[in-house]
Scaffold this motif. Structure first.
Motif, PDB file in Angstrom:
ATOM      1  N   UNK A  32       0.878  -1.156   0.000  1.00  0.00           N
ATOM      2  CA  UNK A  32       0.000   0.000   0.000  1.00  0.00           C
ATOM      3  C   UNK A  32       0.924   1.216   0.000  1.00  0.00           C
ATOM      4  N   UNK A  34       1.640   5.501  -0.400  1.00  0.00           N
ATOM      5  CA  UNK A  34       1.058   6.797  -0.087  1.00  0.00           C
ATOM      6  C   UNK A  34       2.039   7.913  -0.424  1.00  0.00           C
ATOM      7  N   UNK A  49      -3.061   7.768  -2.708  1.00  0.00           N
ATOM      8  CA  UNK A  49      -2.591   6.445  -2.312  1.00  0.00           C
ATOM      9  C   UNK A  49      -2.928   5.429  -3.394  1.00  0.00           C
ATOM     10  N   UNK A  51      -3.843   1.394  -3.517  1.00  0.00           N
ATOM     11  CA  UNK A  51      -4.181   0.186  -2.758  1.00  0.00           C
ATOM     12  C   UNK A  51      -4.279  -0.995  -3.718  1.00  0.00           C
ATOM     13  N   UNK A  95       2.733  -2.825   4.353  1.00  0.00           N
ATOM     14  CA  UNK A  95       2.324  -4.124   3.818  1.00  0.00           C
ATOM     15  C   UNK A  95       0.807  -4.216   3.890  1.00  0.00           C
ATOM     16  N   UNK A  96       0.248  -5.030   3.033  1.00  0.00           N
ATOM     17  CA  UNK A  96      -1.210  -5.073   2.931  1.00  0.00           C
ATOM     18  C   UNK A  96      -1.872  -5.548   4.215  1.00  0.00           C
ATOM     19  N   UNK A  97      -1.133  -6.237   5.070  1.00  0.00           N
ATOM     20  CA  UNK A  97      -1.739  -6.726   6.302  1.00  0.00           C
ATOM     21  C   UNK A  97      -1.153  -6.028   7.528  1.00  0.00           C
ATOM     22  N   UNK A  98      -0.603  -4.857   7.334  1.00  0.00           N
ATOM     23  CA  UNK A  98       0.091  -4.170   8.426  1.00  0.00           C
ATOM     24  C   UNK A  98      -0.467  -2.758   8.587  1.00  0.00           C
ATOM     25  N   UNK A  99      -0.429  -2.275   9.801  1.00  0.00           N
ATOM     26  CA  UNK A  99      -0.927  -0.934  10.090  1.00  0.00           C
ATOM     27  C   UNK A  99       0.178   0.112  10.093  1.00  0.00           C
ATOM     28  N   UNK A 100       1.413  -0.331  10.058  1.00  0.00           N
ATOM     29  CA  UNK A 100       2.529   0.585  10.259  1.00  0.00           C
ATOM     30  C   UNK A 100       3.010   1.133   8.923  1.00  0.00           C
ATOM     31  N   UNK A 101       3.039   2.459   8.799  1.00  0.00           N
ATOM     32  CA  UNK A 101       3.574   3.114   7.615  1.00  0.00           C
ATOM     33  C   UNK A 101       5.052   3.391   7.803  1.00  0.00           C
ATOM     34  N   UNK A 102       5.837   3.049   6.790  1.00  0.00           N
ATOM     35  CA  UNK A 102       7.254   3.422   6.790  1.00  0.00           C
ATOM     36  C   UNK A 102       7.442   4.540   5.775  1.00  0.00           C
ATOM     37  N   UNK A 103       8.132   5.598   6.214  1.00  0.00           N
ATOM     38  CA  UNK A 103       8.289   6.783   5.383  1.00  0.00           C
ATOM     39  C   UNK A 103       9.695   6.890   4.813  1.00  0.00           C
TER      40      UNK A 103
ATOM     41  N   UNK B  33      -1.411   6.912  16.163  1.00  0.00           N
ATOM     42  CA  UNK B  33       0.035   6.754  16.005  1.00  0.00           C
ATOM     43  C   UNK B  33       0.747   7.989  16.568  1.00  0.00           C
ATOM     44  N   UNK B  35       4.572   9.646  15.685  1.00  0.00           N
ATOM     45  CA  UNK B  35       5.795   9.632  14.897  1.00  0.00           C
ATOM     46  C   UNK B  35       6.671  10.795  15.356  1.00  0.00           C
TER      47      UNK B  35
END
Lengths: 113, 114
Positions: A32, A34, A49, A51, A95-103, B33, B35
């Motif tokens: 996913x 963004x 985004x 999806x 990841x499609x099954x994860x809530x955590x966004x990595x920037x 969240x 950050x």
């Protein structure tokens, strides 16, 4: 693990010219993706985004981004940049099954008049 | 509320003092969240709350950092014995907890430790 790379710290363009901000990602499974924009002394604003579905995603303020699975890229584009587009742009992935966004580290865009 | 609300917007504190940063998420958003954005850096995940589940604290940089969320709504991030390297923008965000849902950010709390 998931990660995002924004290879350019800065992008400079003249007003009216096309603007591209690059982003590549690494993730297990379906991503996913963004884009966010941050104006000086402000929080992050959501732009668009991806999806699922069409690889070309249209968002706010005339921006669009193209998902390219083979190149693991999600570049942000605008056909004709404005001075008011000058800001810090962040790409993010989860990841499609994860809530955590990595920037990513962010790309500073400067549009000159 | 209409958006994610954070307070204070700016905080200058002396090294060694404790600070509390507050976040009020968008109404109906059960996921929250924190950050951290340091000067010239990207966004660093700190902590995630979802409903009554145990929070994901995996991003907290040290035991000086803690966060709580009372009543499933307002959250407080506490930094004890602040250090100069804690100077950063602390961003709160909220969403409805479904993968792929857009995360909405507040304006941030700008912390300066002198």
């Amino acid at each position: 693990a998931q990660s995002v790379a924004q290879p350019e710290d800065q992008v400079n363009v003249a007003e009216g010219n096309p603007l591209t901000v690059k982003c590549t990602y690494s993730v297990s499974g379906n991503p996913y993706l963004f884009w966010y924009v941050q104006y000086p002394n402000r929080g992050l604003q959501f732009l668009l985004k991806y999806i699922t579905g069409d690889n070309l995603v249209k968002g706010s303020y005339g921006f669009e981004a193209e998902f390219n699975k083979s190149q693991t890229s999600f570049h942000l584009k605008k056909p004709s940049a404005l001075v008011s587009d000058s800001a810090l742009y962040f790409c993010a992935v989860s990841q499609s099954n994860d809530y955590k966004l990595s920037f990513g580290a962010g790309t500073t865009v400067t549009v000159r008049a | 509320g209409a958006g994610v609300s954070q307070s204070p917007s700016n905080k200058v504190t002396e090294k060694g003092k404790d600070v509390e940063l507050r976040c009020d998420p968008i109404s109906g958003h059960t996921a929250l969240y924190w950050y951290r954005q340091s000067l010239g850096q990207g966004l660093e995940f700190l902590i995630y709350f979802q409903g009554n589940s145990a929070p994901d604290k995996s991003g907290l940089p040290s035991d000086r950092f803690s966060a709580e969320r009372t009543g499933g709504s307002v959250s407080t991030l506490t930094i004890q014995r602040t250090q100069q390297e804690d100077s950063a923008v602390y961003l709160c965000a909220s969403t409805r907890p479904r993968a792929g849902n857009t995360i909405y950010f507040g304006e941030g709390s700008w912390l300066t430790v002198v």
